[in-house]
Design an enzyme around this catalytic site. Sequence first.
Site, PDB file in Angstrom:
ATOM      1  N   HIS A  30       0.833  -1.207   0.000  1.00 13.12           N
ATOM      2  CA  HIS A  30       0.000   0.000   0.000  1.00 13.12           C
ATOM      3  C   HIS A  30       0.865   1.254   0.000  1.00 13.12           C
ATOM      4  CE1 HIS A  30      -3.378  -2.461   2.007  1.00 13.12           C
ATOM      5  NE2 HIS A  30      -3.867  -2.045   0.855  1.00 13.12           N
ATOM      6  N   CYS A  62      -2.852   0.255   9.623  1.00 10.73           N
ATOM      7  CA  CYS A  62      -3.870  -0.705   9.169  1.00 10.73           C
ATOM      8  C   CYS A  62      -4.865  -1.087  10.264  1.00 10.73           C
ATOM      9  CB  CYS A  62      -3.227  -2.005   8.706  1.00 10.73           C
ATOM     10  SG  CYS A  62      -1.643  -1.824   7.954  1.00 10.73           S
TER      11      CYS A  62
END
Length: 263
Positions: free
Chosen positions: A169, A256
């Site tokens: 990411h 996250c």
Amino acid sequence: MSYNPTFQFSHAITRRPSASIVNGLRAEDTGTPDLALMQQHHNEYVGLLRETGADVTELEALEAFPDSVFVEDDALCLPGLAVLMRPGAPSRLGEVEHMAPALRKHFKTVAAIEGPGFIEGGDILLTDKEILVGKSARTDSEGIAELTRIVEPHGHVVREVDTPAGVLHFKTDCSLLGDNTILSTKRLDASGCFAGYRVIHTEDDEEAAANTIRFNQFVIMPSGFPKTAEKLMREGFEVRHVGNSECAKLDGGMSCLSLRFNA
Ligand code: CIR
């Protein structure tokens, strides 16, 4: 009350890790995550968020979704507006509907990415002036375009950027530290995407420290990156550490594990 919505938060939402976490997605097999240790790290993480005075919701584990502990990927939280994502990982698509009720308790408006594009929260960095979204294996231009159509009428500017090849990411490699300051790996900063920001680099061999969060007074970092931690402390940040050995086996880090917002 005036606050900076990029790092001052009254609330966070987390989800407890499920036993099925052993089947979570990973780029490379570096061992099976130990659920008990992950739960211990998760408790420390939630404890630190709460220490800042924030109200933290801990949602129940979802056994059907091994990666559901990584709640950040399910939504983007902006002042007064939450947007449900459309994860690019097929095994994670169904997580999103389980996040929606928790968001509806706090947000008047909950929009959703309907597709056909894909976008995951881990690819989105919110700063004072814009929303940076990294294209990645999980986030495509169509997903970013749909997000833009949703948030622009609320006064937000979206900028599409690239995530380095082989990096899960965009935010695997960067974090907002506050006040126009970004923590980034050298490889991501080399793309030029942070022109106009003050950038602090992670130290060599400590790239995994880039996935850190500024949460109220704390910069919460994964344990084990002493050189980068020292650098941030010298810059005046109040650094706290959380063990991340088990989440790291699944390419997960500090950002996250929570959705962070004001309500
Ligand atoms: C996945 O591959 O989707 C999970 N194993 C890790 C997700 C990490 N999330 C994030 O960086 N925002």
